[in-house]
Write a protein that holds these residues in place. Structure first.
Motif, PDB file in Angstrom:
ATOM      1  N   THR A  86       0.842  -1.203   0.000  1.00 47.56           N
ATOM      2  CA  THR A  86       0.000   0.000   0.000  1.00 47.56           C
ATOM      3  C   THR A  86       0.872   1.245   0.000  1.00 47.56           C
ATOM      4  N   SER A  87       0.493   2.207  -0.829  1.00 46.07           N
ATOM      5  CA  SER A  87       1.159   3.505  -0.874  1.00 46.07           C
ATOM      6  C   SER A  87       0.146   4.581  -0.485  1.00 46.07           C
ATOM      7  N   PHE A  88       0.504   5.378   0.522  1.00 43.44           N
ATOM      8  CA  PHE A  88      -0.355   6.460   0.991  1.00 43.44           C
ATOM      9  C   PHE A  88       0.122   7.758   0.362  1.00 43.44           C
ATOM     10  N   GLN A  89      -0.789   8.479  -0.282  1.00 40.35           N
ATOM     11  CA  GLN A  89      -0.405   9.658  -1.047  1.00 40.35           C
ATOM     12  C   GLN A  89      -0.885  10.967  -0.436  1.00 40.35           C
ATOM     13  N   ILE A  99     -13.443   2.539  -2.592  1.00 44.93           N
ATOM     14  CA  ILE A  99     -12.363   1.587  -2.834  1.00 44.93           C
ATOM     15  C   ILE A  99     -12.679   0.853  -4.132  1.00 44.93           C
ATOM     16  N   HIS A 100     -11.896   1.121  -5.170  1.00 42.93           N
ATOM     17  CA  HIS A 100     -12.078   0.505  -6.479  1.00 42.93           C
ATOM     18  C   HIS A 100     -11.038  -0.603  -6.637  1.00 42.93           C
ATOM     19  N   VAL A 101     -11.505  -1.811  -6.912  1.00 45.95           N
ATOM     20  CA  VAL A 101     -10.610  -2.959  -7.110  1.00 45.95           C
ATOM     21  C   VAL A 101     -10.769  -3.459  -8.542  1.00 45.95           C
ATOM     22  N   ARG A 102      -9.639  -3.695  -9.180  1.00 47.96           N
ATOM     23  CA  ARG A 102      -9.630  -4.276 -10.517  1.00 47.96           C
ATOM     24  C   ARG A 102      -8.752  -5.523 -10.471  1.00 47.96           C
ATOM     25  N   ILE A 103      -9.333  -6.663 -10.813  1.00 49.97           N
ATOM     26  CA  ILE A 103      -8.580  -7.914 -10.865  1.00 49.97           C
ATOM     27  C   ILE A 103      -7.724  -7.884 -12.130  1.00 49.97           C
ATOM     28  N   THR A 104      -6.417  -8.000 -11.964  1.00 51.20           N
ATOM     29  CA  THR A 104      -5.518  -7.947 -13.119  1.00 51.20           C
ATOM     30  C   THR A 104      -5.164  -9.330 -13.646  1.00 51.20           C
ATOM     31  N   LYS A 105      -5.251 -10.338 -12.780  1.00 52.39           N
ATOM     32  CA  LYS A 105      -5.040 -11.726 -13.212  1.00 52.39           C
ATOM     33  C   LYS A 105      -5.795 -12.640 -12.269  1.00 52.39           C
ATOM     34  N   LEU A 106      -6.557 -13.538 -12.841  1.00 51.69           N
ATOM     35  CA  LEU A 106      -7.297 -14.524 -12.066  1.00 51.69           C
ATOM     36  C   LEU A 106      -6.930 -15.900 -12.591  1.00 51.69           C
ATOM     37  N   GLY A 107      -6.116 -16.609 -11.818  1.00 49.82           N
ATOM     38  CA  GLY A 107      -5.719 -17.955 -12.196  1.00 49.82           C
ATOM     39  C   GLY A 107      -6.481 -18.985 -11.381  1.00 49.82           C
ATOM     40  N   LYS A 108      -6.044 -20.224 -11.473  1.00 49.09           N
ATOM     41  CA  LYS A 108      -6.687 -21.297 -10.703  1.00 49.09           C
ATOM     42  C   LYS A 108      -6.270 -21.276  -9.246  1.00 49.09           C
ATOM     43  N   ARG A 109      -5.046 -20.831  -8.974  1.00 49.35           N
ATOM     44  CA  ARG A 109      -4.515 -20.853  -7.608  1.00 49.35           C
ATOM     45  C   ARG A 109      -4.162 -19.475  -7.056  1.00 49.35           C
ATOM     46  N   MET A 110      -4.038 -18.461  -7.931  1.00 49.32           N
ATOM     47  CA  MET A 110      -3.628 -17.125  -7.494  1.00 49.32           C
ATOM     48  C   MET A 110      -4.485 -16.065  -8.179  1.00 49.32           C
ATOM     49  N   ALA A 111      -4.661 -14.952  -7.481  1.00 50.21           N
ATOM     50  CA  ALA A 111      -5.346 -13.789  -8.055  1.00 50.21           C
ATOM     51  C   ALA A 111      -4.551 -12.541  -7.698  1.00 50.21           C
ATOM     52  N   PHE A 112      -4.522 -11.598  -8.627  1.00 46.44           N
ATOM     53  CA  PHE A 112      -3.791 -10.354  -8.456  1.00 46.44           C
ATOM     54  C   PHE A 112      -4.755  -9.196  -8.701  1.00 46.44           C
ATOM     55  N   ALA A 113      -4.586  -8.116  -7.929  1.00 49.79           N
ATOM     56  CA  ALA A 113      -5.497  -6.982  -8.081  1.00 49.79           C
ATOM     57  C   ALA A 113      -4.792  -5.662  -7.810  1.00 49.79           C
ATOM     58  N   ASP A 114      -5.329  -4.606  -8.420  1.00 53.97           N
ATOM     59  CA  ASP A 114      -4.926  -3.238  -8.139  1.00 53.97           C
ATOM     60  C   ASP A 114      -6.097  -2.546  -7.448  1.00 53.97           C
ATOM     61  N   THR A 116      -7.538   1.202  -5.790  1.00 53.19           N
ATOM     62  CA  THR A 116      -7.431   2.650  -5.680  1.00 53.19           C
ATOM     63  C   THR A 116      -8.433   3.128  -4.644  1.00 53.19           C
ATOM     64  N   MET A 117      -7.968   3.939  -3.696  1.00 54.33           N
ATOM     65  CA  MET A 117      -8.814   4.442  -2.612  1.00 54.33           C
ATOM     66  C   MET A 117      -8.901   5.959  -2.710  1.00 54.33           C
ATOM     67  N   GLU A 124      -8.138  12.866  -7.069  1.00 49.69           N
ATOM     68  CA  GLU A 124      -6.917  12.079  -6.898  1.00 49.69           C
ATOM     69  C   GLU A 124      -7.084  11.087  -5.745  1.00 49.69           C
ATOM     70  N   PRO A 125      -6.493   9.898  -5.881  1.00 50.73           N
ATOM     71  CA  PRO A 125      -6.591   8.926  -4.790  1.00 50.73           C
ATOM     72  C   PRO A 125      -5.779   9.344  -3.572  1.00 50.73           C
ATOM     73  N   SER A 126      -6.210   8.844  -2.435  1.00 50.63           N
ATOM     74  CA  SER A 126      -5.452   9.021  -1.197  1.00 50.63           C
ATOM     75  C   SER A 126      -4.458   7.892  -1.007  1.00 50.63           C
ATOM     76  N   ALA A 127      -4.790   6.726  -1.560  1.00 53.52           N
ATOM     77  CA  ALA A 127      -3.906   5.569  -1.421  1.00 53.52           C
ATOM     78  C   ALA A 127      -4.160   4.603  -2.579  1.00 53.52           C
ATOM     79  N   THR A 128      -3.138   3.821  -2.861  1.00 59.33           N
ATOM     80  CA  THR A 128      -3.272   2.743  -3.841  1.00 59.33           C
ATOM     81  C   THR A 128      -2.653   1.487  -3.217  1.00 59.33           C
ATOM     82  N   ALA A 129      -3.071   0.348  -3.724  1.00 59.30           N
ATOM     83  CA  ALA A 129      -2.523  -0.921  -3.223  1.00 59.30           C
ATOM     84  C   ALA A 129      -2.488  -1.934  -4.350  1.00 59.30           C
ATOM     85  N   SER A 130      -1.606  -2.889  -4.207  1.00 63.39           N
ATOM     86  CA  SER A 130      -1.637  -4.079  -5.049  1.00 63.39           C
ATOM     87  C   SER A 130      -1.755  -5.262  -4.101  1.00 63.39           C
ATOM     88  N   THR A 131      -2.560  -6.221  -4.485  1.00 63.28           N
ATOM     89  CA  THR A 131      -2.812  -7.375  -3.624  1.00 63.28           C
ATOM     90  C   THR A 131      -2.615  -8.665  -4.420  1.00 63.28           C
TER      91      THR A 131
END
Length: 137
Positions: A86-89, A99-114, A116-117, A124-131
Motif C-alpha cells: 500500500t502507498s499512501f499519497q 475503494i475501487h478494485v480491478r482484478i488484473t489476473k485470475l488464475g486457478k490458484r492465485m489472483a492479483f489486483a490493483d 485505488t482508494m 486524486e486517490p489518497s492511497a493505492t494498493a496491489s494485492t
C-alpha cells in the motif's frame, strides 16, 4: 459475473471478523473482475491529527479484494492474502472513501489486483494498493 449489492454485502456479513464489519464497509458494485466498496468516514477510525487511519484503509483494500475475486469467480470461496503493498499519497479527512478494485489476473490458484482508494468527491486517490491472493478452494 455480477453480484447484486445485497449478495456481496452477504459475503461480507458471513465471512469477515466482527472488527472488519465494524468498519462499516458497503458494496456499491461488484461485477466481472472488479468491485467498488464504500468506507464511511468515522471519527473512531481517525488517527492523531484527524486523518483516516492507514490500518483502516489497508483493511478496506484487503476486504474489497475478496469481494472482487468472489465476483470474478462467481461465488465466495476460501482464499488468503499472500501480499499487500500500500502507498499512501494524501490524508483522508472527513470524507467517505471509495475503494475501487480491478482484478488484473485470475488464475486457478492465485489472483492479483490493483486497488485505488479515493475520498468521495476528490479527483486524486489518497492511497493505492496491489494485492495477491492464494485461492484455496
Amino acid at each position: 459475473m455480477t453480484f447484486s449489492s445485497a449478495e456481496a454485502d452477504k459475503i461480507l456479513a458471513d465471512n469477515f471478523a466482527p472488527w472488519v464489519l465494524d468498519l462499516g464497509l458497503s458494496v456499491q458494485e461488484a461485477g466481472d473482475r472488479h468491485a467498488v466498496l464504500r468506507l464511511p468516514w468515522s471519527d473512531t477510525l481517525a488517527r492523531d491529527g484527524g486523518g483516516l487511519s492507514g490500518q483502516a484503509l489497508m483493511a478496506a483494500a484487503d476486504t474489497a479484494t475478496v469481494i472482487a475475486i468472489s465476483a470474478a469467480r462467481g461465488a465466495y470461496g476460501p482464499m488468503t492474502t499472500v501480499q499487500q503493498s500500500t502507498s499512501f499519497q494524501r490524508p483522508v479527512i472527513g470524507a467517505d472513501v471509495l475503494i475501487h478494485v480491478r482484478i488484473t489476473k485470475l488464475g486457478k490458484r492465485m489472483a492479483f489486483a490493483d486497488v485505488t482508494m479515493t475520498p468521495e468527491g476528490a479527483e486524486e486517490p489518497s492511497a493505492t494498493a496491489s494485492t495477491v491472493y492464494a485461492l484455496l478452494g
